[in-house]
Motif scaffolding. Structure first.
Motif, PDB file in Angstrom:
ATOM      1  N   LEU A  23       0.960  -1.342  -0.568  1.00 15.75           N
ATOM      2  CA  LEU A  23      -0.164  -0.236  -0.175  1.00 15.75           C
ATOM      3  C   LEU A  23       0.889   1.357   0.021  1.00 15.75           C
ATOM      4  N   VAL A  24       0.564   2.348  -0.703  1.00 13.50           N
ATOM      5  CA  VAL A  24       0.591   3.891  -0.950  1.00 13.50           C
ATOM      6  C   VAL A  24       0.922   4.681   0.236  1.00 13.50           C
ATOM      7  N   ASP A  25       1.511   5.244   1.355  1.00 16.89           N
ATOM      8  CA  ASP A  25       0.887   5.563   2.668  1.00 16.89           C
ATOM      9  C   ASP A  25       1.471   7.190   2.282  1.00 16.89           C
ATOM     10  N   LEU A  26      -0.169   7.267   2.008  1.00 14.31           N
ATOM     11  CA  LEU A  26       0.475   8.673   1.957  1.00 14.31           C
ATOM     12  C   LEU A  26       1.112   9.768   3.286  1.00 14.31           C
ATOM     13  N   GLY A  27       0.659   9.616   3.908  1.00 17.03           N
ATOM     14  CA  GLY A  27       1.402   9.604   5.405  1.00 17.03           C
ATOM     15  C   GLY A  27       0.798  11.346   5.605  1.00 17.03           C
ATOM     16  N   ARG A  28       1.487  11.561   6.773  1.00 23.67           N
ATOM     17  CA  ARG A  28       1.095  13.196   7.352  1.00 23.67           C
ATOM     18  C   ARG A  28       1.527  14.249   6.886  1.00 23.67           C
ATOM     19  N   CYS A  29       0.569  15.457   6.565  1.00 27.08           N
ATOM     20  CA  CYS A  29       1.266  16.219   6.454  1.00 27.08           C
ATOM     21  C   CYS A  29       0.469  17.325   7.349  1.00 27.08           C
ATOM     22  N   THR A  30       1.152  18.713   7.100  1.00 22.31           N
ATOM     23  CA  THR A  30       0.893  20.015   7.604  1.00 22.31           C
ATOM     24  C   THR A  30      -1.121  20.701   6.987  1.00 22.31           C
ATOM     25  N   PRO A  31      -2.263  21.559   7.593  1.00 26.10           N
ATOM     26  CA  PRO A  31      -2.895  21.869   7.710  1.00 26.10           C
ATOM     27  C   PRO A  31      -2.503  22.642   5.653  1.00 26.10           C
ATOM     28  N   GLU A  32      -1.292  23.443   5.428  1.00 31.31           N
ATOM     29  CA  GLU A  32      -1.586  24.136   4.358  1.00 31.31           C
ATOM     30  C   GLU A  32      -0.977  23.557   3.304  1.00 31.31           C
ATOM     31  N   THR A  33      -0.293  21.927   3.452  1.00 27.83           N
ATOM     32  CA  THR A  33      -0.228  20.761   2.567  1.00 27.83           C
ATOM     33  C   THR A  33      -1.353  20.171   2.300  1.00 27.83           C
ATOM     34  N   ALA A  34      -2.780  19.732   3.302  1.00 28.99           N
ATOM     35  CA  ALA A  34      -3.796  19.540   3.077  1.00 28.99           C
ATOM     36  C   ALA A  34      -4.170  20.466   1.516  1.00 28.99           C
ATOM     37  N   ARG A  35      -4.342  21.768   1.918  1.00 27.31           N
ATOM     38  CA  ARG A  35      -5.247  22.582   1.855  1.00 27.31           C
ATOM     39  C   ARG A  35      -4.333  22.563  -0.022  1.00 27.31           C
ATOM     40  N   ARG A  36      -2.759  22.861  -0.147  1.00 21.75           N
ATOM     41  CA  ARG A  36      -2.691  22.802  -1.227  1.00 21.75           C
ATOM     42  C   ARG A  36      -2.901  22.095  -1.885  1.00 21.75           C
ATOM     43  N   LEU A  37      -2.928  20.240  -1.552  1.00 21.49           N
ATOM     44  CA  LEU A  37      -3.361  19.201  -2.143  1.00 21.49           C
ATOM     45  C   LEU A  37      -4.833  19.377  -2.961  1.00 21.49           C
ATOM     46  N   ALA A  38      -5.573  19.096  -1.999  1.00 24.34           N
ATOM     47  CA  ALA A  38      -6.987  19.625  -1.447  1.00 24.34           C
ATOM     48  C   ALA A  38      -7.669  20.708  -3.392  1.00 24.34           C
ATOM     49  N   GLY A  39      -6.175  21.908  -3.222  1.00 17.96           N
ATOM     50  CA  GLY A  39      -6.334  23.050  -4.453  1.00 17.96           C
ATOM     51  C   GLY A  39      -6.232  22.022  -5.585  1.00 17.96           C
ATOM     52  N   ALA A  40      -4.854  21.702  -5.563  1.00 17.36           N
ATOM     53  CA  ALA A  40      -4.455  20.280  -7.059  1.00 17.36           C
ATOM     54  C   ALA A  40      -5.644  19.938  -7.976  1.00 17.36           C
ATOM     55  N   LEU A  41      -6.294  19.219  -6.436  1.00 14.60           N
ATOM     56  CA  LEU A  41      -7.114  18.110  -6.803  1.00 14.60           C
ATOM     57  C   LEU A  41      -8.077  18.932  -7.663  1.00 14.60           C
ATOM     58  N   ARG A  42      -8.521  20.471  -6.928  1.00  9.78           N
ATOM     59  CA  ARG A  42      -9.877  20.392  -7.599  1.00  9.78           C
ATOM     60  C   ARG A  42      -9.115  21.568  -8.867  1.00  9.78           C
ATOM     61  N   GLY A  43      -7.883  21.244  -9.534  1.00 12.54           N
ATOM     62  CA  GLY A  43      -7.542  21.814 -10.190  1.00 12.54           C
ATOM     63  C   GLY A  43      -7.283  23.554 -10.269  1.00 12.54           C
ATOM     64  N   ASP A  44      -7.068  24.038  -8.922  1.00 15.22           N
ATOM     65  CA  ASP A  44      -6.747  25.674  -8.284  1.00 15.22           C
ATOM     66  C   ASP A  44      -5.525  25.694  -9.002  1.00 15.22           C
ATOM     67  N   VAL A  45      -5.960  27.112  -9.216  1.00 14.55           N
ATOM     68  CA  VAL A  45      -3.823  28.014  -9.981  1.00 14.55           C
ATOM     69  C   VAL A  45      -4.332  28.539  -8.452  1.00 14.55           C
ATOM     70  N   ARG A  46      -2.501  28.379  -7.707  1.00 13.77           N
ATOM     71  CA  ARG A  46      -1.534  28.984  -6.895  1.00 13.77           C
ATOM     72  C   ARG A  46      -0.540  30.000  -7.300  1.00 13.77           C
TER      73      ARG A  46
END
Length: 73
Positions: free
Chosen positions: A50-73
């Motif tokens: 299994l690929v373990d995504l591990g832990r991340c900061t809230p900022e990283t979680a938001r960046r990941l969510a934005g990337a999945l939504r296709g947001d450009v930052r």
């Protein structure tokens, strides 16, 4: 011996998937510092890695969510 070879290919495939995900995330400006293979899933005669995504900061979680939504930052 065939089973060991099959197990090694399975683990290699999981490593390749992890690396592919890491590269795609990097391209989106996201780094998951704990991205790795789950060690427990690698044990036994027939590993099911299994690929373990591990832990991340809230900022990283938001960046990941934005990337999945296709947001450009």
């Amino acid at each position: 011996m065939v089973e060991r070879s099959r197990a090694a290919r399975t683990v290699k495939d999981a490593e390749d998937a992890r690396d592919e995900l890491r590269a795609a995330l990097k391209g989106a400006g996201v780094t998951l510092p704990s991205l790795a293979l789950d060690g427990v899933s690698l044990v036994g005669d027939f590993p099911r890695p299994l690929v373990d995504l591990g832990r991340c900061t809230p900022e990283t979680a938001r960046r990941l969510a934005g990337a999945l939504r296709g947001d450009v930052r």
